[in-house]
Design an enzyme around this catalytic site. Structure first.
Site, PDB file in Angstrom:
ATOM      1  N   SER A  73       5.214  -6.381   7.101  1.00  0.00           N
ATOM      2  CA  SER A  73       6.399  -7.035   6.533  1.00  0.00           C
ATOM      3  C   SER A  73       7.681  -6.424   7.087  1.00  0.00           C
ATOM      4  O   SER A  73       7.689  -5.281   7.547  1.00  0.00           O
ATOM      5  CB  SER A  73       6.420  -6.854   5.014  1.00  0.00           C
ATOM      6  OG  SER A  73       5.238  -7.333   4.447  1.00  0.00           O
TER       7      SER A  73
HETATM    8  N1  SAH Z   1       1.050  -4.114   3.553  1.00  0.00           N
HETATM    9  C1  SAH Z   1       0.787  -4.370   4.947  1.00  0.00           C
HETATM   10  C2  SAH Z   1       1.046  -5.789   5.379  1.00  0.00           C
HETATM   11  C3  SAH Z   1       0.018  -6.665   4.875  1.00  0.00           C
HETATM   12  S1  SAH Z   1      -0.304  -8.163   5.722  1.00  0.00           S
HETATM   13  C4  SAH Z   1       1.549  -3.423   5.839  1.00  0.00           C
HETATM   14  O1  SAH Z   1       2.339  -2.612   5.358  1.00  0.00           O
HETATM   15  O2  SAH Z   1       1.314  -3.482   7.053  1.00  0.00           O
HETATM   16  C5  SAH Z   1      -1.539  -8.731   4.587  1.00  0.00           C
HETATM   17  C6  SAH Z   1      -2.866  -8.044   4.734  1.00  0.00           C
HETATM   18  O3  SAH Z   1      -3.694  -8.484   3.664  1.00  0.00           O
HETATM   19  C7  SAH Z   1      -3.600  -8.412   6.016  1.00  0.00           C
HETATM   20  O4  SAH Z   1      -3.941  -7.253   6.708  1.00  0.00           O
HETATM   21  C8  SAH Z   1      -4.842  -9.154   5.521  1.00  0.00           C
HETATM   22  O5  SAH Z   1      -5.980  -8.956   6.332  1.00  0.00           O
HETATM   23  C9  SAH Z   1      -5.017  -8.567   4.125  1.00  0.00           C
HETATM   24  N2  SAH Z   1      -5.791  -9.377   3.179  1.00  0.00           N
HETATM   25  C10 SAH Z   1      -5.821 -10.735   3.058  1.00  0.00           C
HETATM   26  N3  SAH Z   1      -6.632 -11.098   2.046  1.00  0.00           N
HETATM   27  C11 SAH Z   1      -7.130  -9.958   1.503  1.00  0.00           C
HETATM   28  C12 SAH Z   1      -8.016  -9.679   0.419  1.00  0.00           C
HETATM   29  N4  SAH Z   1      -8.574 -10.659  -0.295  1.00  0.00           N
HETATM   30  N5  SAH Z   1      -8.300  -8.388   0.133  1.00  0.00           N
HETATM   31  C13 SAH Z   1      -7.750  -7.370   0.850  1.00  0.00           C
HETATM   32  N6  SAH Z   1      -6.900  -7.575   1.907  1.00  0.00           N
HETATM   33  C14 SAH Z   1      -6.589  -8.848   2.213  1.00  0.00           C
END
Ligand code: SAH
Length: 227
Positions: A73
């Site tokens: 993000s």
């Molecule tokens: N907080 C992160 C950005 C997240 S992007 C940072 O600081 O970089 C969103 C992430 O959520 C992605 O890596 C994706 O693979 C993960 N994601 C999506 N669905 C999910 C689920 N059901 N459980 C765990 N992770 C999930």
């Protein structure tokens, strides 16, 4: 401290200056006023969590690709969520969507217990190794679907979901402590979503919108439970 992802002292110092600039230009000038949040944003090396090819824009206020169709993000949104979550030292935090591990590192600078779940194995492994190399020992990363939270370590003081869905998973609300806070982007995953902040008071969960955001979708079990 010279980090594993910095090759010289000059580079380390330059990134430090860029971080301070980011805080002054993109956070303080907007509605980020919480001192602990501003402090951690100036400390955590975001460049260490993005691919080498993006190091020159690591401190620009924009989301960046971390591979596998996922993004880290933009700093402003990380700061906004951190500010509203209001983590104090000693609190237990659950994060769903570890991604690069950057938000986990921010949380681990504020408290000593961070549990983070990532559904994509490659990202979970990469985030775990970045966090370990940088010394963020407070974070425990699990590869799996975060839809049902992490029962073993529940309840949590704070829960942050960094992927969007059309509803807040019930298990997460159940795993939130009394007076605990939860933040998550909720809405149409193909468009922008409402960043919802909720609190459990007297056993009841109440939430309200704090901003409009755009996140990648939560995947896995949530797809079978569209409400
Ligand atoms: N907080 C992160 C950005 C997240 S992007 C940072 O600081 O970089 C969103 C992430 O959520 C992605 O890596 C994706 O693979 C993960 N994601 C999506 N669905 C999910 C689920 N059901 N459980 C765990 N992770 C999930």
């Amino acid at each position: 401290m010279i980090t594993f992802c910095t090759i010289s002292k000059a580079e380390h110092d330059l990134f430090g200056e860029l971080r301070v600039q980011m805080v002054e230009q993109d956070l303080v000038t907007r509605d980020i006023t919480d001192i602990p949040t501003l402090r951690v944003m100036s400390l955590v090396p975001r460049h260490c969590f993005v691919p080498r090819q993006y190091w020159d824009v690591a401190y620009a206020d924009q989301p960046l690709s971390i591979g596998h169709g996922q993004t880290i993000s933009q700093p402003y949104v990380v700061a906004l969520m951190t500010q509203y979550l209001s983590v104090r030292y000693g609190e237990k935090v659950l994060e769903i969507g570890t991604g690069s591990g950057y938000q986990s590192a921010i949380l681990a600078t504020l408290t000593d217990q961070v549990y983070s779940i990532e559904i994509r194995k490659e990202l979970a492994n990469l985030a775990r190794s970045s966090l370990e190399s940088l010394g963020y020992t407070a974070v425990r990363v699990k590869h799996g679907d975060g839809y049902r939270g992490w029962e073993e370590f529940s309840p949590f003081d704070k829960i942050i979901v960094t992927a969007a869905a059309d509803h807040i998973p019930v298990s997460l609300i159940e795993q939130l402590k009394e007076d605990g806070r939860l933040i998550m982007p909720v809405g149409d995953t193909s468009q922008s979503q409402d960043l919802m902040l909720g609190e459990k008071i007297g056993g009841e969960f109440k939430d309200s919108k704090i901003s409009s955001v755009r996140f990648v979708p939560l995947t896995g079990e949530v797809d079978k439970r569209m409400e």
